[in-house]
Design a protein around this motif. Sequence first.
Motif, PDB file in Angstrom:
ATOM      1  N   PHE A  29     -19.762  13.750  39.839  1.00 12.25           N
ATOM      2  CA  PHE A  29     -18.879  13.094  40.795  1.00 12.25           C
ATOM      3  C   PHE A  29     -19.517  11.870  41.437  1.00 12.25           C
ATOM      4  O   PHE A  29     -18.841  11.081  42.079  1.00 12.25           O
ATOM      5  CB  PHE A  29     -18.461  14.078  41.900  1.00 12.25           C
ATOM      6  CG  PHE A  29     -17.295  14.924  41.502  1.00 12.25           C
ATOM      7  CD1 PHE A  29     -16.047  14.674  42.032  1.00 12.25           C
ATOM      8  CD2 PHE A  29     -17.435  15.952  40.591  1.00 12.25           C
ATOM      9  CE1 PHE A  29     -14.949  15.443  41.667  1.00 12.25           C
ATOM     10  CE2 PHE A  29     -16.354  16.718  40.217  1.00 12.25           C
ATOM     11  CZ  PHE A  29     -15.107  16.466  40.751  1.00 12.25           C
ATOM     12  N   MET A  34     -16.620   9.551  36.005  1.00  6.98           N
ATOM     13  CA  MET A  34     -15.923  10.349  37.014  1.00  6.98           C
ATOM     14  C   MET A  34     -15.881   9.623  38.352  1.00  6.98           C
ATOM     15  O   MET A  34     -14.865   9.652  39.060  1.00  6.98           O
ATOM     16  CB  MET A  34     -16.600  11.715  37.164  1.00  6.98           C
ATOM     17  CG  MET A  34     -15.792  12.714  37.932  1.00  6.98           C
ATOM     18  SD  MET A  34     -14.275  13.110  37.038  1.00  6.98           S
ATOM     19  CE  MET A  34     -13.159  13.317  38.384  1.00  6.98           C
ATOM     20  N   ARG A  35     -16.952   8.944  38.687  1.00  4.82           N
ATOM     21  CA  ARG A  35     -16.979   8.184  39.946  1.00  4.82           C
ATOM     22  C   ARG A  35     -15.908   7.092  39.933  1.00  4.82           C
ATOM     23  O   ARG A  35     -15.224   6.867  40.931  1.00  4.82           O
ATOM     24  CB  ARG A  35     -18.359   7.575  40.141  1.00  4.82           C
ATOM     25  CG  ARG A  35     -18.522   6.903  41.469  1.00  4.82           C
ATOM     26  CD  ARG A  35     -19.952   6.502  41.691  1.00  4.82           C
ATOM     27  NE  ARG A  35     -20.094   5.833  42.961  1.00  4.82           N
ATOM     28  CZ  ARG A  35     -20.974   4.882  43.204  1.00  4.82           C
ATOM     29  NH1 ARG A  35     -21.797   4.495  42.257  1.00  4.82           N
ATOM     30  NH2 ARG A  35     -21.046   4.318  44.376  1.00  4.82           N
ATOM     31  N   LEU A  38     -12.449   8.784  40.308  1.00  6.53           N
ATOM     32  CA  LEU A  38     -12.224   9.208  41.691  1.00  6.53           C
ATOM     33  C   LEU A  38     -11.899   8.015  42.586  1.00  6.53           C
ATOM     34  O   LEU A  38     -11.029   8.106  43.463  1.00  6.53           O
ATOM     35  CB  LEU A  38     -13.451   9.947  42.233  1.00  6.53           C
ATOM     36  CG  LEU A  38     -13.687  11.331  41.654  1.00  6.53           C
ATOM     37  CD1 LEU A  38     -15.073  11.845  42.041  1.00  6.53           C
ATOM     38  CD2 LEU A  38     -12.611  12.301  42.090  1.00  6.53           C
ATOM     39  N   TYR A  39     -12.568   6.913  42.360  1.00  4.36           N
ATOM     40  CA  TYR A  39     -12.282   5.709  43.141  1.00  4.36           C
ATOM     41  C   TYR A  39     -10.860   5.230  42.881  1.00  4.36           C
ATOM     42  O   TYR A  39     -10.124   4.915  43.818  1.00  4.36           O
ATOM     43  CB  TYR A  39     -13.294   4.600  42.812  1.00  4.36           C
ATOM     44  CG  TYR A  39     -13.124   3.389  43.685  1.00  4.36           C
ATOM     45  CD1 TYR A  39     -13.766   3.300  44.908  1.00  4.36           C
ATOM     46  CD2 TYR A  39     -12.286   2.341  43.311  1.00  4.36           C
ATOM     47  CE1 TYR A  39     -13.599   2.197  45.738  1.00  4.36           C
ATOM     48  CE2 TYR A  39     -12.112   1.238  44.126  1.00  4.36           C
ATOM     49  CZ  TYR A  39     -12.766   1.171  45.340  1.00  4.36           C
ATOM     50  OH  TYR A  39     -12.581   0.090  46.154  1.00  4.36           O
ATOM     51  N   ASP A  41      -8.348   6.962  41.851  1.00  3.79           N
ATOM     52  CA  ASP A  41      -7.422   7.941  42.425  1.00  3.79           C
ATOM     53  C   ASP A  41      -7.291   7.746  43.937  1.00  3.79           C
ATOM     54  O   ASP A  41      -6.193   7.792  44.481  1.00  3.79           O
ATOM     55  CB  ASP A  41      -7.901   9.359  42.100  1.00  3.79           C
ATOM     56  CG  ASP A  41      -6.905  10.417  42.522  1.00  3.79           C
ATOM     57  OD1 ASP A  41      -5.719  10.321  42.138  1.00  3.79           O
ATOM     58  OD2 ASP A  41      -7.308  11.357  43.243  1.00  3.79           O
ATOM     59  N   ALA A  42      -8.412   7.504  44.602  1.00  2.00           N
ATOM     60  CA  ALA A  42      -8.404   7.339  46.052  1.00  2.00           C
ATOM     61  C   ALA A  42      -7.756   6.023  46.485  1.00  2.00           C
ATOM     62  O   ALA A  42      -7.307   5.901  47.623  1.00  2.00           O
ATOM     63  CB  ALA A  42      -9.835   7.410  46.593  1.00  2.00           C
ATOM     64  N   ARG A  98      -5.170  11.089  35.902  1.00  2.02           N
ATOM     65  CA  ARG A  98      -4.892  11.816  37.147  1.00  2.02           C
ATOM     66  C   ARG A  98      -5.013  13.331  36.917  1.00  2.02           C
ATOM     67  O   ARG A  98      -5.589  14.052  37.735  1.00  2.02           O
ATOM     68  CB  ARG A  98      -3.503  11.450  37.671  1.00  2.02           C
ATOM     69  CG  ARG A  98      -3.230  12.013  39.054  1.00  2.02           C
ATOM     70  CD  ARG A  98      -2.115  11.290  39.779  1.00  2.02           C
ATOM     71  NE  ARG A  98      -2.628  10.047  40.355  1.00  2.02           N
ATOM     72  CZ  ARG A  98      -2.349   8.822  39.891  1.00  2.02           C
ATOM     73  NH1 ARG A  98      -1.556   8.654  38.880  1.00  2.02           N
ATOM     74  NH2 ARG A  98      -2.854   7.751  40.466  1.00  2.02           N
ATOM     75  N   VAL A 101      -8.685  14.223  36.749  1.00  2.00           N
ATOM     76  CA  VAL A 101      -9.287  14.242  38.078  1.00  2.00           C
ATOM     77  C   VAL A 101      -8.928  15.545  38.795  1.00  2.00           C
ATOM     78  O   VAL A 101      -9.786  16.192  39.402  1.00  2.00           O
ATOM     79  CB  VAL A 101      -8.851  13.012  38.906  1.00  2.00           C
ATOM     80  CG1 VAL A 101      -9.212  13.169  40.378  1.00  2.00           C
ATOM     81  CG2 VAL A 101      -9.465  11.740  38.335  1.00  2.00           C
ATOM     82  N   LYS A 104     -10.924  18.409  37.293  1.00  5.22           N
ATOM     83  CA  LYS A 104     -12.334  18.359  37.707  1.00  5.22           C
ATOM     84  C   LYS A 104     -12.493  18.771  39.163  1.00  5.22           C
ATOM     85  O   LYS A 104     -13.458  19.448  39.517  1.00  5.22           O
ATOM     86  CB  LYS A 104     -12.920  16.965  37.480  1.00  5.22           C
ATOM     87  CG  LYS A 104     -13.201  16.662  36.053  1.00  5.22           C
ATOM     88  CD  LYS A 104     -14.278  17.601  35.539  1.00  5.22           C
ATOM     89  CE  LYS A 104     -14.842  17.151  34.233  1.00  5.22           C
ATOM     90  NZ  LYS A 104     -15.967  17.966  33.806  1.00  5.22           N
ATOM     91  N   ARG A 105     -11.561  18.358  40.000  1.00  4.75           N
ATOM     92  CA  ARG A 105     -11.633  18.768  41.409  1.00  4.75           C
ATOM     93  C   ARG A 105     -11.501  20.283  41.543  1.00  4.75           C
ATOM     94  O   ARG A 105     -12.195  20.899  42.344  1.00  4.75           O
ATOM     95  CB  ARG A 105     -10.539  18.073  42.217  1.00  4.75           C
ATOM     96  CG  ARG A 105     -10.899  16.676  42.613  1.00  4.75           C
ATOM     97  CD  ARG A 105      -9.995  16.180  43.733  1.00  4.75           C
ATOM     98  NE  ARG A 105     -10.402  14.861  44.136  1.00  4.75           N
ATOM     99  CZ  ARG A 105      -9.635  13.787  44.084  1.00  4.75           C
ATOM    100  NH1 ARG A 105      -8.397  13.880  43.649  1.00  4.75           N
ATOM    101  NH2 ARG A 105     -10.092  12.621  44.480  1.00  4.75           N
TER     102      ARG A 105
END
Length: 143
Positions: A29, A34-35, A38-39, A41-42, A98, A101, A104-105
């Motif tokens: 993460f 993956m980083r 996540l970015y 997605d955020a 998505r 993500v 993975k979460r």
Amino acid sequence: MDKRQLRDSFLGSLQKMYDMELVAPLMEFCQGEMRVLLYLDAHEKEDIYPSALSEALFVTRQRITTILSALRKKGYITMETAEKDRRRMRIILSAAGRRYVIEKRRFVENYFDMLLEALGEENMREFQRLVQLTAEKMEGIAK
């Protein structure tokens, strides 16, 4: 225990966790593909471009290009020409990205549940407090 022994003991503990692959699911993460996912997605409501992504994640432009290429091949992102500047490519998290993500979460949530079970609530709170304190104290120092 003197400072050197404490440092060596701490590094030994970290190495043991690493060798047991206890931190691998969490490290994913903090780096690489993956980083980036996540970015994205955020910041799904924003227009994200490679140069801005590089700056936000403190990663070289070349590394971002490599990561984005891999994510495109996997179908996790799409890229389209920016409306305002036809020379720029906007990065978009795909539906598959998505879902990945979210998957993975869930995995990491289960991992933390196991960690909480193993450590107990009191120790987990103390661990979280120490991680937070470390982040606050080291912010801006380790650059």
